[in-house]
Design a protein around this motif. Sequence first.
Motif, mmCIF file in Angstrom:
data_model
loop_
_atom_site.group_PDB
_atom_site.id
_atom_site.type_symbol
_atom_site.label_atom_id
_atom_site.label_comp_id
_atom_site.label_asym_id
_atom_site.label_seq_id
_atom_site.Cartn_x
_atom_site.Cartn_y
_atom_site.Cartn_z
ATOM 1 N N ILE A 47 11.033 -17.043 11.776
ATOM 2 C CA ILE A 47 11.836 -18.065 11.093
ATOM 3 C C ILE A 47 12.934 -17.282 10.384
ATOM 4 O O ILE A 47 12.662 -16.424 9.536
ATOM 5 N N LYS A 48 14.184 -17.533 10.801
ATOM 6 C CA LYS A 48 15.311 -16.710 10.353
ATOM 7 C C LYS A 48 15.753 -17.065 8.922
ATOM 8 O O LYS A 48 15.379 -18.130 8.393
ATOM 9 N N PRO A 49 16.583 -16.178 8.330
ATOM 10 C CA PRO A 49 16.975 -16.379 6.924
ATOM 11 C C PRO A 49 17.595 -17.747 6.615
ATOM 12 O O PRO A 49 17.382 -18.278 5.518
ATOM 13 N N PHE A 87 14.862 -3.765 16.079
ATOM 14 C CA PHE A 87 14.312 -4.967 16.729
ATOM 15 C C PHE A 87 15.316 -5.564 17.722
ATOM 16 O O PHE A 87 14.938 -6.011 18.805
ATOM 17 N N TYR A 88 16.597 -5.565 17.354
ATOM 18 C CA TYR A 88 17.623 -6.161 18.212
ATOM 19 C C TYR A 88 18.398 -5.106 19.011
ATOM 20 O O TYR A 88 19.505 -5.378 19.474
ATOM 21 N N ALA A 89 17.824 -3.911 19.155
ATOM 22 C CA ALA A 89 18.517 -2.807 19.842
ATOM 23 C C ALA A 89 19.004 -3.186 21.242
ATOM 24 O O ALA A 89 20.046 -2.691 21.691
ATOM 25 N N PRO A 95 29.095 -7.866 21.316
ATOM 26 C CA PRO A 95 30.049 -7.960 20.192
ATOM 27 C C PRO A 95 29.441 -8.551 18.919
ATOM 28 O O PRO A 95 29.936 -8.297 17.823
ATOM 29 N N PHE A 96 28.358 -9.338 19.064
ATOM 30 C CA PHE A 96 27.786 -10.004 17.888
ATOM 31 C C PHE A 96 26.671 -9.206 17.199
ATOM 32 O O PHE A 96 26.065 -9.666 16.230
ATOM 33 N N TYR A 97 26.418 -7.973 17.714
ATOM 34 C CA TYR A 97 25.284 -7.174 17.200
ATOM 35 C C TYR A 97 25.352 -6.960 15.673
ATOM 36 O O TYR A 97 24.377 -7.203 14.955
ATOM 37 N N GLY A 98 26.525 -6.533 15.195
ATOM 38 C CA GLY A 98 26.685 -6.261 13.761
ATOM 39 C C GLY A 98 26.420 -7.497 12.923
ATOM 40 O O GLY A 98 25.687 -7.459 11.926
ATOM 41 N N GLU A 99 26.994 -8.602 13.386
ATOM 42 C CA GLU A 99 26.845 -9.890 12.698
ATOM 43 C C GLU A 99 25.373 -10.324 12.681
ATOM 44 O O GLU A 99 24.852 -10.812 11.677
ATOM 45 N N LEU A 100 24.707 -10.109 13.825
ATOM 46 C CA LEU A 100 23.297 -10.485 13.967
ATOM 47 C C LEU A 100 22.416 -9.687 12.999
ATOM 48 O O LEU A 100 21.570 -10.246 12.288
ATOM 49 N N VAL A 101 22.651 -8.375 12.955
ATOM 50 C CA VAL A 101 21.862 -7.505 12.075
ATOM 51 C C VAL A 101 22.122 -7.855 10.602
ATOM 52 O O VAL A 101 21.189 -7.951 9.795
ATOM 53 N N ILE A 140 13.346 -27.364 17.594
ATOM 54 C CA ILE A 140 13.513 -26.775 16.258
ATOM 55 C C ILE A 140 14.956 -26.375 15.980
ATOM 56 O O ILE A 140 15.498 -26.604 14.894
ATOM 57 N N ARG A 141 15.608 -25.797 16.994
ATOM 58 C CA ARG A 141 17.003 -25.375 16.754
ATOM 59 C C ARG A 141 17.938 -26.584 16.613
ATOM 60 O O ARG A 141 18.918 -26.524 15.881
ATOM 61 N N LYS A 142 17.617 -27.661 17.337
ATOM 62 C CA LYS A 142 18.436 -28.870 17.183
ATOM 63 C C LYS A 142 18.257 -29.430 15.770
ATOM 64 O O LYS A 142 19.215 -29.828 15.114
ATOM 65 N N SER A 147 24.282 -22.927 14.090
ATOM 66 C CA SER A 147 25.216 -22.290 15.028
ATOM 67 C C SER A 147 24.436 -21.311 15.904
ATOM 68 O O SER A 147 23.242 -21.071 15.656
ATOM 69 N N VAL A 148 25.122 -20.711 16.881
ATOM 70 C CA VAL A 148 24.438 -19.774 17.785
ATOM 71 C C VAL A 148 23.872 -18.576 17.003
ATOM 72 O O VAL A 148 22.822 -18.024 17.361
ATOM 73 N N GLY A 149 24.520 -18.193 15.946
ATOM 74 C CA GLY A 149 24.027 -17.075 15.114
ATOM 75 C C GLY A 149 22.944 -17.543 14.160
ATOM 76 O O GLY A 149 21.862 -16.964 14.090
ATOM 77 N N GLU A 150 23.221 -18.624 13.446
ATOM 78 C CA GLU A 150 22.263 -19.145 12.452
ATOM 79 C C GLU A 150 21.468 -20.267 13.116
ATOM 80 O O GLU A 150 21.724 -21.455 12.890
ATOM 81 N N ASN A 151 20.525 -19.858 13.954
ATOM 82 C CA ASN A 151 19.829 -20.842 14.797
ATOM 83 C C ASN A 151 18.333 -20.992 14.461
ATOM 84 O O ASN A 151 17.521 -21.311 15.311
ATOM 85 N N ALA A 152 18.003 -20.753 13.214
ATOM 86 C CA ALA A 152 16.692 -21.076 12.629
ATOM 87 C C ALA A 152 15.501 -20.226 13.085
ATOM 88 O O ALA A 152 14.659 -19.875 12.262
ATOM 89 N N THR A 153 15.425 -19.948 14.380
ATOM 90 C CA THR A 153 14.231 -19.225 14.855
ATOM 91 C C THR A 153 14.558 -18.258 15.992
ATOM 92 O O THR A 153 15.555 -18.414 16.692
ATOM 93 N N HIS A 154 13.668 -17.300 16.145
ATOM 94 C CA HIS A 154 13.713 -16.373 17.279
ATOM 95 C C HIS A 154 12.398 -16.492 18.039
ATOM 96 O O HIS A 154 11.348 -16.748 17.444
ATOM 97 N N GLY A 155 12.472 -16.251 19.334
ATOM 98 C CA GLY A 155 11.257 -16.178 20.144
ATOM 99 C C GLY A 155 11.412 -15.120 21.217
ATOM 100 O O GLY A 155 12.529 -14.915 21.733
ATOM 101 N N SER A 156 10.331 -14.451 21.553
ATOM 102 C CA SER A 156 10.363 -13.443 22.624
ATOM 103 C C SER A 156 10.802 -14.115 23.926
ATOM 104 O O SER A 156 10.496 -15.283 24.162
HETATM 105 P P1 CMP Z 1 17.572 -14.649 19.088
HETATM 106 O O1 CMP Z 1 16.571 -15.438 19.834
HETATM 107 O O2 CMP Z 1 17.208 -14.148 17.741
HETATM 108 O O3 CMP Z 1 18.023 -13.402 19.977
HETATM 109 C C1 CMP Z 1 19.260 -12.766 19.822
HETATM 110 C C2 CMP Z 1 20.167 -13.527 18.924
HETATM 111 O O4 CMP Z 1 21.524 -13.212 18.993
HETATM 112 C C3 CMP Z 1 20.114 -14.999 19.283
HETATM 113 O O5 CMP Z 1 18.882 -15.526 18.926
HETATM 114 C C4 CMP Z 1 21.321 -15.555 18.566
HETATM 115 O O6 CMP Z 1 21.023 -16.040 17.291
HETATM 116 C C5 CMP Z 1 22.209 -14.329 18.464
HETATM 117 N N1 CMP Z 1 23.429 -14.554 19.227
HETATM 118 C C6 CMP Z 1 23.534 -14.751 20.531
HETATM 119 N N2 CMP Z 1 24.847 -14.936 20.856
HETATM 120 C C7 CMP Z 1 25.551 -14.859 19.704
HETATM 121 C C8 CMP Z 1 26.923 -14.963 19.391
HETATM 122 N N3 CMP Z 1 27.823 -15.201 20.326
HETATM 123 N N4 CMP Z 1 27.279 -14.814 18.104
HETATM 124 C C9 CMP Z 1 26.339 -14.560 17.150
HETATM 125 N N5 CMP Z 1 25.020 -14.449 17.396
HETATM 126 C C10 CMP Z 1 24.634 -14.600 18.671
#
Ligand code: CMP
Length: 174
Positions: A47-49, A87-89, A95-101, A140-142, A147-156
């Motif tokens: 469950i994301k921040p 974890f997100y290596a 391009p979104f790696y920095g933002e994601l971390v 859950i994400r709906k 947004s694609v970045g702030e999408n509430a949850t992660h799953g393998s």
């Molecule tokens: P998650 O399931 O945590 O796995 C990788 C995450 O990267 C993904 O959910 C998204 O939240 C995030 N992500 C994917 N694409 C983008 C993007 N274009 N901009 C920001 N974050 C993204």
Amino acid sequence: MIMKRLMLLCLPVLLLIAGCTLFKTSCDHHDQTIKKVPNMEHTLAIIKPDAVKAHNSGKIIDRIEQEGFEIVGMKKINLSLAQAQSFYAVHKERPFYGELVEFMTSGPVVVMALAKDNAVKAWRDLMGATNPAQAESNTIRKLYGASVGENATHGSDAPETAAEEVKFFFPELS
Ligand code: CMP
């Protein structure tokens, strides 16, 4: 007479020693290790921040249980920079790696090891599409993602990744 008094004096001490020994033995035999559910697929859920900050963790956890997942492990933690980067290596060239971390270290997260038949797919279906705008209704994400970045949850994303991700946060699970 002296012997009788001596015995009366010693008795409570002996009883105390015997009691402690019994208690310690019963504690030693109580296995407190958490275990995976045998013959069942496991996956990692986070469950994301954004969802934790919005006080949506309880609703998400309730939904997970209502949908028949077994919560095998759960903890609320702050990810360190090194943990989030590692974890997100797999996304480090994106391009979104920095933002994601940065986002994943912006506040507490709840990490869970979930068990269910086909847990990986079942949890991904329940979460919905990565982009909440494209997620099916009632996922859950709906419901909780913005947004694609702030999408509430992660799953393998696959059983092999799930095994690594569960181990990443729950190395004690066997
Ligand atoms: P998650 O399931 O945590 O796995 C990788 C995450 O990267 C993904 O959910 C998204 O939240 C995030 N992500 C994917 N694409 C983008 C993007 N274009 N901009 C920001 N974050 C993204």
